[in-house]
Write an enzyme that holds these catalytic residues in place. Structure first.
Site, PDB file in Angstrom:
ATOM      1  N   HIS A   1     -42.379   1.410  27.350  1.00  0.00           N
ATOM      2  CA  HIS A   1     -41.184   1.851  27.933  1.00  0.00           C
ATOM      3  C   HIS A   1     -40.058   0.818  27.171  1.00  0.00           C
ATOM      4  O   HIS A   1     -40.534  -0.475  27.014  1.00  0.00           O
ATOM      5  CB  HIS A   1     -41.054   1.651  29.390  1.00  0.00           C
ATOM      6  CG  HIS A   1     -40.053   2.122  30.209  1.00  0.00           C
ATOM      7  ND1 HIS A   1     -38.774   1.495  30.232  1.00  0.00           N
ATOM      8  CD2 HIS A   1     -39.607   3.395  30.780  1.00  0.00           C
ATOM      9  CE1 HIS A   1     -37.635   2.107  30.909  1.00  0.00           C
ATOM     10  NE2 HIS A   1     -38.315   3.329  31.263  1.00  0.00           N
TER      11      HIS A   1
ATOM     12  N   ASP B   1     -38.373   7.346  36.195  1.00  0.00           N
ATOM     13  CA  ASP B   1     -37.740   7.760  37.110  1.00  0.00           C
ATOM     14  C   ASP B   1     -35.974   7.429  36.631  1.00  0.00           C
ATOM     15  O   ASP B   1     -35.782   6.564  35.850  1.00  0.00           O
ATOM     16  CB  ASP B   1     -37.936   7.237  38.488  1.00  0.00           C
ATOM     17  CG  ASP B   1     -37.847   6.091  38.789  1.00  0.00           C
ATOM     18  OD1 ASP B   1     -37.838   5.065  37.800  1.00  0.00           O
ATOM     19  OD2 ASP B   1     -37.870   5.539  40.009  1.00  0.00           O
TER      20      ASP B   1
ATOM     21  N   TYR C   1     -32.049   5.920  36.510  1.00  0.00           N
ATOM     22  CA  TYR C   1     -31.527   4.520  36.846  1.00  0.00           C
ATOM     23  C   TYR C   1     -31.046   4.458  38.424  1.00  0.00           C
ATOM     24  O   TYR C   1     -30.508   5.551  38.911  1.00  0.00           O
ATOM     25  CB  TYR C   1     -30.311   4.377  36.050  1.00  0.00           C
ATOM     26  CG  TYR C   1     -30.416   4.507  34.543  1.00  0.00           C
ATOM     27  CD1 TYR C   1     -31.208   3.434  33.895  1.00  0.00           C
ATOM     28  CD2 TYR C   1     -29.781   5.304  33.412  1.00  0.00           C
ATOM     29  CE1 TYR C   1     -31.478   3.347  32.610  1.00  0.00           C
ATOM     30  CE2 TYR C   1     -29.892   4.998  32.365  1.00  0.00           C
ATOM     31  CZ  TYR C   1     -30.849   4.253  31.673  1.00  0.00           C
ATOM     32  OH  TYR C   1     -30.952   4.213  30.561  1.00  0.00           O
TER      33      TYR C   1
ATOM     34  N   PHE D   1     -32.541   8.187  30.574  1.00  0.00           N
ATOM     35  CA  PHE D   1     -32.018   7.117  29.616  1.00  0.00           C
ATOM     36  C   PHE D   1     -30.633   7.022  29.269  1.00  0.00           C
ATOM     37  O   PHE D   1     -29.970   6.307  29.040  1.00  0.00           O
ATOM     38  CB  PHE D   1     -32.457   7.029  28.370  1.00  0.00           C
ATOM     39  CG  PHE D   1     -34.030   6.680  28.534  1.00  0.00           C
ATOM     40  CD1 PHE D   1     -34.624   5.448  28.939  1.00  0.00           C
ATOM     41  CD2 PHE D   1     -35.251   7.599  28.208  1.00  0.00           C
ATOM     42  CE1 PHE D   1     -35.936   5.173  29.259  1.00  0.00           C
ATOM     43  CE2 PHE D   1     -36.429   7.414  28.499  1.00  0.00           C
ATOM     44  CZ  PHE D   1     -36.793   6.016  28.878  1.00  0.00           C
TER      45      PHE D   1
END
Length: 269
Positions: A233, A97, A99, A110
């Site tokens: 991740h 999801d 930031y 990202f």
């Protein structure tokens, strides 16, 4: 007082159901998806979702959270769909999801806007690009900030499984309906006749591997129409852990090699 450019930017956000919070950080202030820009070939996918039961429920949830005073990011949840049309998608980078820190999320997984310090996950991504380049990937484009806009414009769909989040609360909008839309997005890309590389980073992203045809993540890559690559991740909590460490995964050169083998231009990472 804001500069003329700042006043214009604020007007642009508000005209789309967006605004800035108290410290001038853009945030979402209204559930107004009909005013959010998307590429024309993504519009049918988005409109079918918005008219569906999960789409209606999601709108009600976000409207209620906004009415209660929640600060929600990013200001443009569909930005990835506006910048990277379906017809141009060559690579999908799928995260979790957005930031949840003030001023970080900008609607591209990202990525952060120029001038915003790259978060740890993004710094690890840049580390892997540089390491991968040293092993033979195409020359890495110089970067001085955390914006991945240059990737989006080359056909890299920077997508999260969930497209909004509340300030300081990671995962706060998970299982509220976004996953139904991102499933449809992955299915639409998987249906393309041109080859696509799917980079699934983290367990949430990897739940979508079975949507990618033919054969999901288990098919022999040499025979696959698409390529599915999975890793942990890039967060510092998991980037170096097994079974699929992100650091050292080589995804960037593997993706370019796959595209070139099928007559497609590589990405200038």
């Amino acid at each position: 007082m804001p500069s003329p450019q700042g006043r214009q930017a604020l007007f642009d956000f508000e005209s789309q159901g967006l605004a800035s919070d108290g410290d001038s950080v853009p945030r979402l202030t209204e559930w107004a998806p009909q005013r959010w820009q998307v590429a024309d070939d993504w519009r049918p996918v988005v409109e079918r979702f918005l008219a569906s039961e999960p789409g209606v429920a999601l709108g009600q949830f976000i409207s209620a959270r906004l009415a209660s005073g929640a600060i929600i990011y990013p200001p443009e949840p569909f930005r990835a769909l506006a910048l990277t049309p379906l017809a141009q998608v060559k690579i999908v980078i799928l995260g979790q999801d957005p930031y949840h820190g003030s001023g970080q999320a900008e609607g591209l997984a990202f990525s952060v806007a120029p001038g915003v310090k790259p978060p740890p996950s993004l710094r690890n991504i840049f580390k892997e690009v540089a390491r991968d380049a040293a092993l033979g990937a195409d020359r890495v484009s110089p970067f001085g900030d955390g914006s991945l806009l240059r990737w989006a414009r080359q056909g890299v769909l920077l997508l999260n499984t969930c497209l909004t989040v509340e300030s300081g609360q990671p995962g706060s909008h998970a299982q509220q309906g976004w996953e139904a839309l991102t499933d449809k997005i992955v299915l639409a890309v998987s249906a393309k006749q041109s080859p696509v590389v799917f980079l699934l980073w983290g367990s949430q992203a990897q739940t979508k591997a079975g949507l990618i045809t033919p054969g999901g993540a288990d098919i022999d890559p040499a025979q696959a129409h698409h390529l599915v690559l999975m890793a942990n991740h890039p967060s510092p909590l998991s980037a170096m852990r097994g079974p699929r460490p992100f650091l050292g995964c080589g995804h960037f050169s593997l993706a370019n090699a796959f595209l070139q083998q099928r007559g497609c231009s590589p990405i200038a990472w």
